[in-house]
Design a protein around this motif. Structure first.
Motif, PDB file in Angstrom:
ATOM      1  N   ALA A   1       0.819  -1.216   0.000  1.00 20.85           N
ATOM      2  CA  ALA A   1       0.000   0.000   0.000  1.00 20.85           C
ATOM      3  C   ALA A   1       0.851   1.262   0.000  1.00 20.85           C
ATOM      4  O   ALA A   1       0.458   2.283  -0.577  1.00 20.85           O
ATOM      5  CB  ALA A   1      -0.928  -0.010   1.213  1.00 20.85           C
ATOM      6  N   ASN A   2       2.047   1.215   0.634  1.00 22.28           N
ATOM      7  CA  ASN A   2       2.892   2.400   0.696  1.00 22.28           C
ATOM      8  C   ASN A   2       3.962   2.420  -0.389  1.00 22.28           C
ATOM      9  O   ASN A   2       4.848   3.271  -0.391  1.00 22.28           O
ATOM     10  CB  ASN A   2       3.544   2.533   2.072  1.00 22.28           C
ATOM     11  N   GLY A   3       3.896   1.474  -1.319  1.00 18.98           N
ATOM     12  CA  GLY A   3       4.818   1.463  -2.445  1.00 18.98           C
ATOM     13  C   GLY A   3       4.275   2.292  -3.595  1.00 18.98           C
ATOM     14  O   GLY A   3       3.100   2.697  -3.606  1.00 18.98           O
ATOM     15  N   ALA A   4       5.118   2.556  -4.575  1.00 19.83           N
ATOM     16  CA  ALA A   4       4.722   3.423  -5.692  1.00 19.83           C
ATOM     17  C   ALA A   4       3.511   2.874  -6.447  1.00 19.83           C
ATOM     18  O   ALA A   4       2.553   3.612  -6.731  1.00 19.83           O
ATOM     19  CB  ALA A   4       5.901   3.588  -6.647  1.00 19.83           C
ATOM     20  N   MET A   5       3.548   1.584  -6.786  1.00 17.93           N
ATOM     21  CA  MET A   5       2.435   1.019  -7.533  1.00 17.93           C
ATOM     22  C   MET A   5       1.168   0.961  -6.690  1.00 17.93           C
ATOM     23  O   MET A   5       0.071   1.224  -7.175  1.00 17.93           O
ATOM     24  CB  MET A   5       2.795  -0.373  -8.052  1.00 17.93           C
ATOM     25  N   GLY A   6       1.315   0.618  -5.406  1.00 17.70           N
ATOM     26  CA  GLY A   6       0.144   0.578  -4.532  1.00 17.70           C
ATOM     27  C   GLY A   6      -0.553   1.931  -4.471  1.00 17.70           C
ATOM     28  O   GLY A   6      -1.788   2.019  -4.517  1.00 17.70           O
ATOM     29  N   LYS A   7       0.229   3.006  -4.369  1.00 15.97           N
ATOM     30  CA  LYS A   7      -0.354   4.348  -4.336  1.00 15.97           C
ATOM     31  C   LYS A   7      -1.027   4.692  -5.664  1.00 15.97           C
ATOM     32  O   LYS A   7      -2.126   5.267  -5.686  1.00 15.97           O
ATOM     33  CB  LYS A   7       0.743   5.374  -4.030  1.00 15.97           C
TER      34      LYS A   7
ATOM     35  N   GLY B   1      10.079   3.073  -3.667  1.00 17.62           N
ATOM     36  CA  GLY B   1       9.066   3.857  -2.980  1.00 17.62           C
ATOM     37  C   GLY B   1       9.009   3.560  -1.498  1.00 17.62           C
ATOM     38  O   GLY B   1       8.827   4.471  -0.673  1.00 17.62           O
ATOM     39  N   ARG B   2       9.167   2.301  -1.144  1.00 20.94           N
ATOM     40  CA  ARG B   2       9.136   1.932   0.274  1.00 20.94           C
ATOM     41  C   ARG B   2      10.334   2.525   1.008  1.00 20.94           C
ATOM     42  O   ARG B   2      10.197   3.011   2.134  1.00 20.94           O
ATOM     43  CB  ARG B   2       9.108   0.417   0.415  1.00 20.94           C
ATOM     44  N   PHE B   3      11.490   2.493   0.380  1.00 18.63           N
ATOM     45  CA  PHE B   3      12.665   3.075   1.020  1.00 18.63           C
ATOM     46  C   PHE B   3      12.482   4.580   1.233  1.00 18.63           C
ATOM     47  O   PHE B   3      12.885   5.135   2.262  1.00 18.63           O
ATOM     48  CB  PHE B   3      13.922   2.809   0.194  1.00 18.63           C
ATOM     49  N   GLN B   4      11.862   5.238   0.248  1.00 19.20           N
ATOM     50  CA  GLN B   4      11.608   6.670   0.395  1.00 19.20           C
ATOM     51  C   GLN B   4      10.730   6.946   1.611  1.00 19.20           C
ATOM     52  O   GLN B   4      10.902   7.946   2.303  1.00 19.20           O
ATOM     53  CB  GLN B   4      10.938   7.220  -0.866  1.00 19.20           C
ATOM     54  N   SER B   5       9.789   6.045   1.854  1.00 15.11           N
ATOM     55  CA  SER B   5       8.844   6.238   2.960  1.00 15.11           C
ATOM     56  C   SER B   5       9.419   5.825   4.311  1.00 15.11           C
ATOM     57  O   SER B   5       9.136   6.462   5.336  1.00 15.11           O
ATOM     58  CB  SER B   5       7.563   5.426   2.709  1.00 15.11           C
TER      59      SER B   5
END
Length: 440
Positions: A52-58, A297-301
């Motif tokens: 959900a918090n990854g780029a594709m999930g968003k 994306g997850r690492f960014q978050s």
């Protein structure tokens, strides 16, 4: 893969997620797999396995909202599935009345190609032309969308639609590199010198996972460092004979085994999963992680305690990567027209822009809309690979069941339970058996 498939890695992050997240009620009123009409159907059933918090999930969450807004009276019933779960059960589920209307699935001969050959996926060729997907996607990205009658990717009919890209890279902890006085390596010798410096300080440099896709992607990357495009086409597309005891795979197997002996990779990594690898890097326990863009994306978050970056694997013109996982429409889907509409929305520029600004690799974004510096770096490196024909797919793609074969083989290299030559024999046999089965 992962993604894999590979990959895809973000997909594996959801491997335990079986919970249903329904966006609304209602039931489909259209019949069988005839496609149904949007006026008749009340529910679009969607499966994907992105965090959900990854780029594709968003991005897909935004696409769901836009779909519902543009289809009054229709609700999306989203079911989160794990990558490994779908990998193992897709054939059975899609051959039943429980098939979703649209689903994210792993691309390649062993996965989407196999299901297309079995008649379980809808031919999307007419929709690709009608909706312009064939114009949005470059020729190289269309490779994983098309499969021939043997289930071999690269030509034939459209059975999937990729709407993002992915590739394997080297993630690194900038603070850890700075502490040891290590610059970003630009050659393979500089890279191994960095690994050696960490190891001599008692630090295992590379986080990986042998129980799932990550370690086999390192193995494949090492082979690619000694390979050319013709070798990749022979291995992945069956355009010629592959010598598993040739310089490419021999170097990969021996080097991986040597890296374990030198302390560059931990022996305990043989039993670890991708999530273990990712969380250990996030926690700052390892200075390096070799894996896919799906983690970006997850690492960014989630990375808060150190500065990090990425670079392409030094000393190799080829890198594991491709289009991302693909949207497929099961042949038994009840609402095919709605599925086509949803896929089309994920290709629209605003969704693609969200993908790019969230740490993903879009295929149809407006470059000027990508503001985040790390996201720009990610996309620029992907563009370098696509313009130089550097995407070399994933090692598990050629044959059904090959993912598990490679997991077992790489675990043996890490554990030291078999010699590299023995492991190469083990991974050669299923590959050659599959060649015989399809008549090559």
């Amino acid at each position: 893969m992962f993604r894999p498939g590979r990959s895809a890695a973000a997909a594996v992050l959801a491997a335990s997620a079986l919970a249903l997240s329904a966006c609304g009620g209602g039931s489909a009123e259209s019949s069988g797999g005839s496609g149904g009409g949007s006026a008749q159907a009340k529910t679009l059933t969607l499966w994907h396995y992105e965090a959900a918090n990854g780029a594709m999930g968003k991005a897909w969450d935004q696409a769901i909202k836009e779909f519902e807004a543009s289809h009054p009276g229709v609700k999306v019933k989203f079911e989160a599935k794990g990558f490994e779960q779908i990998q193992k059960t897709a054939g059975m589920v899609l051959n039943s009345d429980e098939a979703p209307d649209v689903m994210e699935y792993n691309k390649g001969n062993a996965t989407a190609g196999l299901l297309s050959k079995q008649g379980l996926l809808t031919d999307l060729s007419a929709e690709a032309t009608k909706r312009g997907w064939d114009k949005l996607l470059s020729t190289s990205l269309q490779t994983t969308a098309k499969y021939d009658e043997r289930g071999i990717m690269g030509s034939g009919k459209w059975y999937g639609v990729p709407n993002y890209g992915e590739y394997v890279m080297v993630y690194y902890n900038k603070d850890a590199f700075k502490k040891q006085g290590i610059e970003v390596p630009t050659t393979f010798d500089e890279f191994t010198a960095a690994l050696d410096k960490f190891a001599k300080k008692g630090i295992t440099p590379i986080a990986t996972a042998g129980a799932e896709y990550p370690a086999q992607q390192i193995f494949y990357q090492l082979a690619l460092s000694k390979a050319n495009r013709a070798w990749v086409d022979n291995f992945e597309l069956y355009k010629g004979k592959v010598d598993f005891h040739g310089p490419e795979f021999t170097y990969a197997a021996q080097t991986l085994a040597d890296w374990v002996k030198k302390g560059y990779i931990g022996k305990d990594s043989a039993g670890l999963k991708a999530e273990d690898m990712g969380t250990s890097f996030i926690a700052g326990k390892f200075p390096i992680m070799i894996s896919g863009s799906w983690w970006y994306g997850r690492f960014q978050s989630e990375i808060k305690d150190f500065d990090w970056g990425s670079f392409l694997f030094p000393g190799s013109q080829l890198t594991p990567g491709s289009s991302g996982n693909i949207w497929v429409v099961p042949e038994k889907a009840k609402n095919k027209d709605l599925a086509y509409d949803f896929i089309d929305i994920t290709m629209k520029q605003d969704i693609q822009n969200t993908l790019g600004n969230s740490g993903g690799v879009p295929v149809a974004a407006d470059p000027a809309s990508i503001q985040d510096p790390k996201s720009k770096e990610l996309i620029e490196n992907f563009n370098k690979l696509t313009t130089s024909d550097g995407l070399a797919f994933y090692p598990d793609w050629p044959a059904p069941g090959y993912y598990d074969v490679l997991v077992a083989g790489v675990q043996e290299l890490i554990n030291g339970t078999k010699q590299p030559a023995q492991v190469l024999d083990e991974i050669a046999q299923p590959y050659n058996d599959n060649l015989a089965d399809i008549g090559n």
